[in-house]
Design an enzyme around this catalytic site. Structure first.
Site, mmCIF file in Angstrom:
data_model
loop_
_atom_site.group_PDB
_atom_site.id
_atom_site.type_symbol
_atom_site.label_atom_id
_atom_site.label_comp_id
_atom_site.label_asym_id
_atom_site.label_seq_id
_atom_site.Cartn_x
_atom_site.Cartn_y
_atom_site.Cartn_z
ATOM 1 N N LYS A 16 -11.473 12.302 8.582
ATOM 2 C CA LYS A 16 -10.435 11.304 8.792
ATOM 3 C C LYS A 16 -10.781 10.057 7.986
ATOM 4 O O LYS A 16 -11.951 9.709 7.831
ATOM 5 C CB LYS A 16 -10.328 10.930 10.276
ATOM 6 C CG LYS A 16 -9.905 12.062 11.190
ATOM 7 C CD LYS A 16 -8.448 12.422 11.003
ATOM 8 C CE LYS A 16 -8.020 13.461 12.032
ATOM 9 N NZ LYS A 16 -6.599 13.856 11.860
ATOM 10 N N GLU A 198 -13.065 2.478 5.462
ATOM 11 C CA GLU A 198 -12.637 3.431 4.435
ATOM 12 C C GLU A 198 -13.829 3.889 3.586
ATOM 13 O O GLU A 198 -14.795 3.152 3.396
ATOM 14 C CB GLU A 198 -11.577 2.793 3.536
ATOM 15 C CG GLU A 198 -10.235 2.567 4.236
ATOM 16 C CD GLU A 198 -9.208 1.949 3.306
ATOM 17 O OE1 GLU A 198 -8.024 2.261 3.471
ATOM 18 O OE2 GLU A 198 -9.598 1.171 2.417
ATOM 19 N N ASN A 199 -13.713 5.118 3.081
ATOM 20 C CA ASN A 199 -14.683 5.697 2.151
ATOM 21 C C ASN A 199 -16.085 5.791 2.740
ATOM 22 O O ASN A 199 -17.074 5.800 2.009
ATOM 23 C CB ASN A 199 -14.704 4.903 0.836
ATOM 24 C CG ASN A 199 -13.335 4.818 0.195
ATOM 25 O OD1 ASN A 199 -12.624 5.820 0.118
ATOM 26 N ND2 ASN A 199 -12.943 3.626 -0.228
ATOM 27 N N ARG A 200 -16.164 5.849 4.057
ATOM 28 C CA ARG A 200 -17.426 5.967 4.779
ATOM 29 C C ARG A 200 -18.339 4.747 4.580
ATOM 30 O O ARG A 200 -19.531 4.801 4.859
ATOM 31 C CB ARG A 200 -18.179 7.242 4.389
ATOM 32 C CG ARG A 200 -17.440 8.530 4.750
ATOM 33 C CD ARG A 200 -17.214 8.613 6.250
ATOM 34 N NE ARG A 200 -16.636 9.875 6.670
ATOM 35 C CZ ARG A 200 -15.353 10.073 6.945
ATOM 36 N NH1 ARG A 200 -14.492 9.063 6.822
ATOM 37 N NH2 ARG A 200 -14.914 11.237 7.354
ATOM 38 N N LEU A 201 -17.770 3.635 4.138
ATOM 39 C CA LEU A 201 -18.547 2.401 3.984
ATOM 40 C C LEU A 201 -18.370 1.559 5.252
ATOM 41 O O LEU A 201 -17.754 0.492 5.250
ATOM 42 C CB LEU A 201 -18.099 1.631 2.735
ATOM 43 C CG LEU A 201 -18.363 2.374 1.414
ATOM 44 C CD1 LEU A 201 -17.813 1.577 0.239
ATOM 45 C CD2 LEU A 201 -19.849 2.627 1.234
#
Length: 222
Positions: A16, A198-201
């Site tokens: 997700k 977002e973007n696993r950051l």
């Protein structure tokens, strides 16, 4: 495992995208308990969570062998986070040998987690008794009926023990507080607030307790 039994999902592709708005140092409360209170209120009112006070309690025994289970948070304040259990259970036996514990609040619908690391100590009997009296009658009986974490032959044995107690202490009659049952208060040493990005950051801000009783905040890489 046959093809018919294989998991019908591509687990590697399941993901997700988390929210864009994050968590900044300037937004944090002065103490982790105050910050937890803010997030907990949001989780309980707007988070869409079934049990926002459910937390994963992780312990380790004297040999370092870990175990985890989900319990319900029943109180929190500046002194710590409180839950109740059977003192003969595995978690309680672990804590008697090794009082270091981790609490995890997995608030997935909000893309948030709170991770508490600290030391657990038993609550006083007066505090335990006051909470026990607030429990529903059936839950009071259940604390007596179950020898938590011990092996039992059948479900019928548990039901029979409960039925015997229900006959001895019918609704409206006071159930004594079990001597083997009570609370633990986890005094936090670190508290991490994790906000999915977002973007696993992700944003990870951790309060670290200082010798003078104050808190230092540090940012962790996602």
């Amino acid at each position: 495992m046959t093809d018919r039994d294989a998991v019908p999902f591509d687990l590697a592709s399941m993901r997700k995208q988390y929210r864009a708005d994050g968590l900044a140092e300037s937004e944090l409360a002065a103490s982790p308990v105050e910050q937890f209170a803010r997030w907990f209120k949001q989780a309980a009112t707007d988070g869409g969570l079934f049990e926002p006070n459910a937390m994963v309690v992780s312990t380790a025994d004297a040999e370092g062998r870990p175990s985890s289970r989900t319990v319900l948070l029943k109180h929190f304040d500046e002194q710590g986070f409180v839950f109740y259990t059977n003192y003969d259970s595995r978690k309680a036996r672990d804590l008697a040998q090794n009082p270091y514990v981790s609490l995890l609040f997995p608030w997935h619908p909000m893309a948030r987690q709170v991770i508490v690391s600290g030391v657990a100590r038993r609550t006083g009997r007066d505090e335990t008794a006051a909470y026990f009296r607030s429990r529903p009658h059936g839950s009071q009986l259940g604390a007596w009926a179950s020898a938590q974490s011990s092996v039992v032959s059948t479900r019928a044995d548990i039901d029979a023990a409960y039925a015997e107690l229900a006959a001895r202490y019918p609704e409206g009659e006071q159930v004594p507080v079990p001597p083997h049952w009570g609370g633990f208060r986890v005094a936090p040493r670190t508290v991490e607030f994790w906000q999915g990005r977002e973007n696993r950051l992700h944003d990870r801000l951790r309060y670290v307790g200082q010798p003078d009783g104050s808190w230092r905040v540090e940012r962790l890489c996602p």
